[in-house]
Design an enzyme around this catalytic site. Sequence first.
Site, PDB file in Angstrom:
ATOM      1  N   TRP A   1       0.819  -1.210   0.000  1.00 19.10           N
ATOM      2  CA  TRP A   1       0.000   0.000   0.000  1.00 19.10           C
ATOM      3  C   TRP A   1       0.854   1.262   0.000  1.00 19.10           C
ATOM      4  CZ3 TRP A   1      -4.440  -0.594  -1.926  1.00 19.10           C
ATOM      5  CH2 TRP A   1      -5.136  -1.787  -1.739  1.00 19.10           C
TER       6      TRP A   1
ATOM      7  N   ASP B   1      -1.132   6.700   6.668  1.00 20.37           N
ATOM      8  CA  ASP B   1      -2.250   5.859   6.240  1.00 20.37           C
ATOM      9  C   ASP B   1      -2.428   4.827   7.343  1.00 20.37           C
ATOM     10  OD1 ASP B   1      -3.941   3.962   5.187  1.00 20.37           O
ATOM     11  OD2 ASP B   1      -2.748   3.548   3.396  1.00 20.37           O
TER      12      ASP B   1
ATOM     13  N   LYS C   1     -12.256  -1.682   8.012  1.00 18.15           N
ATOM     14  CA  LYS C   1     -11.489  -2.663   8.787  1.00 18.15           C
ATOM     15  C   LYS C   1     -12.002  -2.720  10.235  1.00 18.15           C
ATOM     16  CE  LYS C   1      -8.468  -2.474   5.284  1.00 18.15           C
ATOM     17  NZ  LYS C   1      -8.265  -3.516   4.270  1.00 18.15           N
TER      18      LYS C   1
END
Length: 392
Positions: free
Chosen positions: A128, A198, A222
């Site tokens: 990511w 992030d 999540k």
Amino acid sequence: SGSIAPQTCDIASWVVVAQGLARMADGRVYNFSAGPSMMPLEVLEEVQREMVNYKGTGMSIMEMSHRSKDFMQVANEAEKNMRDVLGVPEGYKVIFMQGGATLQFSAVPLNLLGGAKTKADYLITGQWSEKAHKECAKYGTPQAVCNTKPTKFTTIPSKAEWKLDPEAAYVHYCMNETVNGVEFKSTPDVGDVPLIADMSSNFCSRPIEVRKHAYIYAGLQKNLGPAGLSVGILRDDWAAGKDEMKICPTYCSWKITADNGSMYNTPACFTLYVMGEYLKYTKKVGGLTHWDEQSDKKSRLLYDTIDGSDGFYKCPVEKSCRSRMNVPFTIMGGNEELEKKFMEQAKKVKLYTLAGHRSVGGCRASLYNGMPVEGVEKLSDFMKSFRDENRT
């Protein structure tokens, strides 16, 4: 709470409803998906109760105007609870944007590289952060502070190995890499350069140091609800748009989002509402301290099972940076036939979604807030019995 049947319904009808809820709970599995992910049953049941007729309004939350008094109350309460739970101080705005965290890979440089500084530092410790770094190249000059791809993203280098540029517009890192199972255990020290995180896959699993960051963003799917929104915790000076690039799309502008209370257009209303319910539940169970303790307990149990298997199971990540949220592991050194058998047999005891990311393979168990301790205990017991039955 709204009702799922007219208030005139009799007791027998409510018994039927209660039995239906019980059956729904009985039929649920332990879902180890990396996201969207398992949610607390209590939150889901509250959403179910209010689905058809939200608090007596005669309509679902999905049907009402986002500018109505009822929905504005939902949105304002959700933001207040977000600030309370995370300890967001004065001097920071909380914004909600669509496009998930992935759109923020573009939004970050678009909002920050329009001034004198056009270079940005990226700590690349997984897929990511690698994608964020690649996206920045479309709008400015990204610089790799570190890149652990040669070690297949299984470690986080010490600060002594980082190549930080004191003139960079910002430093970006991904606190928890969902695919690779790597997690920063503390906030990186990057000096005076503004820090961006992030936090998509460990957001709300532990207390965070907001003041050490200029911007924190996270997808909600999540640890805080269904997919559809990215939350941003944005330092006030960055909400003014002074370094926004001229080509920044209106919908990516932090200034426009903040100035319009995250309602420049219709937000993802249902996601925002469910997030609000999840935050209420988080407060009820003890806040981030509770989730932090649960995360420690669950991840420790699973890693102990892996490490105590005499090599039958192996986690490729260095112990110092193993994720508490996403636990990747292989079976017998990556025996695909055995891993497939493992996942199929796991389903028979209600253990689902244990495949590793398609780019990595193997197995992966994601232990987000919605996964109860008993689910991980059941997985651990199954792993031990599977090992006993299949080791040579």
